[in-house]
Design an enzyme around this catalytic site. Structure first.
Site, short mmCIF file in Angstrom:
data_model
loop_
_atom_site.label_atom_id
_atom_site.label_comp_id
_atom_site.label_asym_id
_atom_site.label_seq_id
_atom_site.Cartn_x
_atom_site.Cartn_y
_atom_site.Cartn_z
N ASP A 121 0.87 -1.18 0.00
CA ASP A 121 0.00 0.00 0.00
C ASP A 121 0.91 1.23 0.00
O ASP A 121 1.43 1.62 1.04
CB ASP A 121 -0.91 -0.01 1.24
CG ASP A 121 -1.86 1.16 1.27
OD1 ASP A 121 -2.27 1.63 0.19
OD2 ASP A 121 -2.21 1.62 2.38
N ASP A 169 -2.76 0.88 7.30
CA ASP A 169 -1.90 0.70 6.13
C ASP A 169 -1.47 -0.76 5.99
O ASP A 169 -1.40 -1.28 4.87
CB ASP A 169 -0.67 1.61 6.22
CG ASP A 169 -1.06 3.07 6.21
OD1 ASP A 169 -1.57 3.54 5.18
OD2 ASP A 169 -0.86 3.76 7.23
N GLU A 182 -1.33 -1.36 -4.89
CA GLU A 182 -2.58 -0.64 -5.12
C GLU A 182 -2.35 0.49 -6.12
O GLU A 182 -1.38 1.24 -6.01
CB GLU A 182 -3.14 -0.05 -3.83
CG GLU A 182 -4.45 0.68 -4.03
CD GLU A 182 -5.07 1.20 -2.75
OE1 GLU A 182 -6.19 1.75 -2.84
OE2 GLU A 182 -4.46 1.09 -1.68
#
Length: 162
Positions: free
Chosen positions: A7, A139, A67
């Site tokens: 992420d 996260d 992502e």
């Protein structure tokens, strides 16, 4: 298959590693790469690259999933995030890993069942699917969700390449 979910973020980059054995998902590890806001941008990007390289070498994933990020309201912030994301895509690739990219809505839909789930719903489903992950930061939970998303789509990705 060991899947590293990433992420991206300039202040905090979450990472999560899972193992997929047949249809079973197993939590392996997760963590955060934090950079100091007072450092220049190049130093922060170098820190992300160094720490991510260490994680790849230590954890030996088979693939990485990152992502995709969308535009931010602040153009300067969007550019900085884009640069951090670039580091997160290139670093595993430099270590010989294939890197897959997934949009936020697909990740949420894969983990929660709806593309518009909030962070709390994603975190709850990550804990349900990976009970050994325990309580992790947002996260880290997002990174694990990215890895789970890849596990759900890996067979499809392989079929595309044939």
């Amino acid at each position: 298959m060991r899947i590293l979910g990433i992420d991206p973020g300039l202040q905090k980059t979450g990472w999560g590693l899972i193992e997929q054995i047949n249809n079973q998902l197993i939590f392996v590890a997760c963590g955060l790469i934090k950079t100091q806001p007072k450092l220049p941008l190049y130093a922060r990007l170098a820190e992300i690259e160094l720490r991510l390289s260490e994680i790849v070498q230590r954890q030996t994933p088979d693939v990485a999933a990152v992502e995709e990020t969308f535009v931010n309201k602040n153009p300067a912030s969007a550019l900085k995030l884009g640069q951090a994301r670039g580091v997160c895509v290139v670093t595993p690739a430099r270590h010989g890993l294939e890197v897959f990219e997934y949009g936020a809505n697909l990740i949420k839909k894969s983990v929660v069942g709806t593309g518009h789930a909030d962070k709390d719903q994603v975190a709850m489903m990550v804990r349900t699917l990976l009970p050994k992950s325990g309580k992790v930061t947002a996260d880290e939970s997002d990174a694990l969700a990215i890895a789970i998303c890849h596990a759900h789509h890996a067979q499809y990705n392989q079929k595309i390449r044939v």
